[in-house]
Motif scaffolding. Structure first.
Motif, PDB file in Angstrom:
ATOM      1  N   LEU A   5       0.841  -1.203   0.000  1.00 48.73           N
ATOM      2  CA  LEU A   5       0.000   0.000   0.000  1.00 48.73           C
ATOM      3  C   LEU A   5       0.875   1.252   0.000  1.00 48.73           C
ATOM      4  N   ASP A   7      -0.736   4.450  -0.643  1.00 48.36           N
ATOM      5  CA  ASP A   7      -1.645   5.593  -0.642  1.00 48.36           C
ATOM      6  C   ASP A   7      -2.535   5.517   0.594  1.00 48.36           C
ATOM      7  N   LEU A   8      -2.400   6.490   1.489  1.00 46.14           N
ATOM      8  CA  LEU A   8      -3.229   6.555   2.693  1.00 46.14           C
ATOM      9  C   LEU A   8      -3.755   7.985   2.831  1.00 46.14           C
ATOM     10  N   THR A 193      -0.209   0.419   8.782  1.00 46.32           N
ATOM     11  CA  THR A 193      -0.917   0.051   7.549  1.00 46.32           C
ATOM     12  C   THR A 193      -0.835  -1.436   7.208  1.00 46.32           C
ATOM     13  N   LYS A 198      -6.294   0.683   4.644  1.00 43.25           N
ATOM     14  CA  LYS A 198      -6.885   2.002   4.419  1.00 43.25           C
ATOM     15  C   LYS A 198      -7.914   2.396   5.477  1.00 43.25           C
ATOM     16  N   SER A 201      -7.377   5.665   7.353  1.00 45.41           N
ATOM     17  CA  SER A 201      -7.740   7.000   6.852  1.00 45.41           C
ATOM     18  C   SER A 201      -8.860   7.624   7.677  1.00 45.41           C
TER      19      SER A 201
END
Length: 567
Positions: A5, A7-8, A193, A198, A201
């Motif tokens: 991953l 993208d957070l 993470t 996700k 978030s």
């Protein structure tokens, strides 16, 4: 295997006063700290009593937890560094190089991580353990006698050695790994993470960052509380009066408070320290904090050189070599041993458990509460280094430096009392005043001006340590609140956290002195210790999977993943 991953997204305000900040994290953190400040300032007696009751509950029920989780952090850090494929992994993209020289890197780590407390306790702690420790309680050694010196150093090195720096290193390593390899925000939630993905978030991630902010403020408040005591002691030694309670002064309960910091002393010290630290924070890491760190490292070397050359030179060298040998032999046992009270006040089991609560448990809670601040700061200055280099540099080198300080500063104090005719001048001084009492005893017979000059040097060094810790903490809190954004922060938020930190320290000092700060810090560290345990498992999982990905040719860094997606 799939790429990791990278993208957070963390929601932040795009306009207004909180532009660029996570409103959920920032506002809730400010409310919690503001409530604590108001409670301690306006209801100090009730606050002190309540905090004391909570502290007793935690020490009675979670002492083993604090002892064992720190042992876990040591094992994880050393294991990752020793693991050949894991230790070679770069904290960054291929080709990244360290931003700071080794000297500046060590200086900033040492100044932000432990400098203030070390300046107080390098003399006070060996002296305290020389007079009492578990071996004395068990009748194995005699407090205040030569046969207790080696045991005193085992406990001093335990509290300031690899355990302390493992708490910092585990967070710094995790944050640097996920920020500079994955491209995730430089904030606490990113390190989890691999476990929660996700989901971080949203609300879960907000809670984790709020816990980190509160723990940071309380952990730094503990350090500044000790610093205020010592700073005022130093100002008094160089001739600035009116900052401590006079002889014969008592509190509301009739207990003597003579010589302790008074209200004016708290205000003067905090105004001076937080004013300078806020100005430094406004200039950023690369300017004010870097220069202050270099200055206090140079002054530290000068002061340490004085103790080595003109203090108990041979005593200190012996304490260092023998103490490290004894410490390393005892470390496996002491890392897991928990003293259990039998509930009978005054019994040996009761006294051992009480002593462990006063010392190891307090220290582990202090390092854990201090860890989000120091760990994030270490991550911020460690991009481009390998995991092995980071662990050795951030865990072993500073820990060894602390042992050197304790050997010659504390060793000089013990030697002067045993063989130098100090006759209680050092032992009877308050903890923050011991280093001043010792240097004055050493230099005043030669020339009073020399003693005064040394006191000034220590005050300046203390000031740079305090300012470095405080301004780094303000920047780190703002980084967490800004969803990991390392760029320039709005000045009002820097000013708010500078003022809030000063008010937390002042309020807790008014509600019960440094013991109230200690209690609040132990409480605040408990929830964050759970976050750190989860961080260990997340980091192990991520590094293990990266080793497997690299073996299969799967991209592991965010730029490689982005490039593959483009092609």
């Amino acid at each position: 295997m799939k790429p990791p991953l990278t993208d957070l997204p963390i929601p932040t305000a795009d306009k207004g006063f909180y532009s660029g900040f996570s409103v959920n994290v920032t506002v809730v953190s400010k409310i919690i700290i503001s409530v604590l400040v108001v409670w301690c300032i306006f209801w100090p007696v009730q606050a002190g009593a309540t905090l004391g009751a909570w502290n007793s509950v935690i020490l009675n029920n979670f002492a083993a937890w604090y002892i064992w989780v720190v042992a876990l952090f040591v094992i994880v850090c050393l294991g990752l560094a020793a693991w050949p494929p894991g230790g070679r992994i770069l904290l960054g993209k291929p080709g990244d190089r360290p931003e700071f020289s080794n000297f500046s890197w060590f200086s900033m780590m040492f100044g932000a991580g432990i400098g203030v407390g070390m300046l107080t306790w390098a003399v006070a702690e060996p002296v305290a353990h020389f007079q009492n420790n578990p071996s004395v309680i068990q009748g194995l050694t005699t407090g205040g006698s030569a046969d207790n010196i080696r045991t005193a150093y085992v406990w001093s090195f335990l509290h300031w050695g690899v355990g302390a720096w493992a708490c910092y290193a585990i967070i710094g390593l995790a944050l640097a790994f996920f920020a500079y390899r994955r491209g995730l925000p430089l904030t606490i939630r990113s390190a989890l993470t691999p476990l929660f993905g996700k989901a971080l978030s949203g609300t879960l991630g907000h809670i984790i960052d709020i816990v980190a902010v509160v723990a940071t403020i309380l952990g730094v408040a503990q350090t500044l509380g000790f610093g205020v005591d010592q700073f005022v002691a130093g100002l008094t030694r160089i001739g600035i009066g009116g900052l401590v309670h006079p002889d014969g002064a008592t509190d509301a309960a009739g207990a003597s408070i003579a010589g302790s910091v008074n209200f004016i002393g708290i205000i003067v010290a905090l105004a001076f320290i937080m004013g300078a630290s806020t100005l430094s924070a406004l200039s950023g890491v690369g300017k004010g904090i870097k220069w202050l760190s270099n200055i206090n490292m140079v002054l530290s070397i000068v002061l340490l050189g004085f103790f080595i050359l003109f203090g108990a030179t041979w005593f200190g060298a012996t304490a260092l070599v023998v103490g490290l040998f004894d410490y390393l032999l005892a470390l496996p046992y002491l890392s897991f041993n928990v003293y259990r009270s039998d509930g009978v006040e005054g019994s040996e089991a009761f006294l051992l458990a009480q002593w462990q609560g006063w010392w190891p448990v307090f220290y582990w809670a202090w390092w854990i509460a201090f860890a989000p601040f120091v760990g994030l700061f270490l991550a911020r200055i460690s991009k481009g280094r390998t995991i092995r280099e980071f662990v050795l540099g951030a865990m072993l080198v500073p820990g060894l430096m602390c042992c050197v300080w304790f050997s010659w500063a504390g060793g000089t104090a013990i030697d002067l009392e045993l063989n130098g005719g100090a006759s209680g001048v050092i032992f009877d001084a308050a903890n923050g005043d011991k280093i001043f009492a010792m240097t004055e005893f050493m230099l005043a017979p030669i020339a009073q001006a020399l003693a005064w000059g040394m006191a000034v040097l220590i005050v300046v060094l203390l000031m740079t340590f305090l300012v470095t810790s405080a301004d780094s903490a303000v920047l780190i809190v703002n980084t967490i609140n800004a969803a990991g954004d390392e760029g320039p922060k709005a000045r009002p938020h820097i000013l708010f956290w500078g003022a809030a930190l000063a008010l937390v320290v002042g309020g807790l000092l008014l509600s019960g002195g440094t013991s109230a700060i200690q209690t609040a810090m132990v409480i605040g560290a408990l929830p964050f210790s759970l976050v750190m345990v989860l961080m260990c498992f997340a980091l192990i999982k991520a590094i293990y999977n990266d080793v497997r990905r690299e073996a299969k040719g799967v991209p592991t860094t965010y730029d490689e993943i982005a490039g593959e997606a483009t092609t």
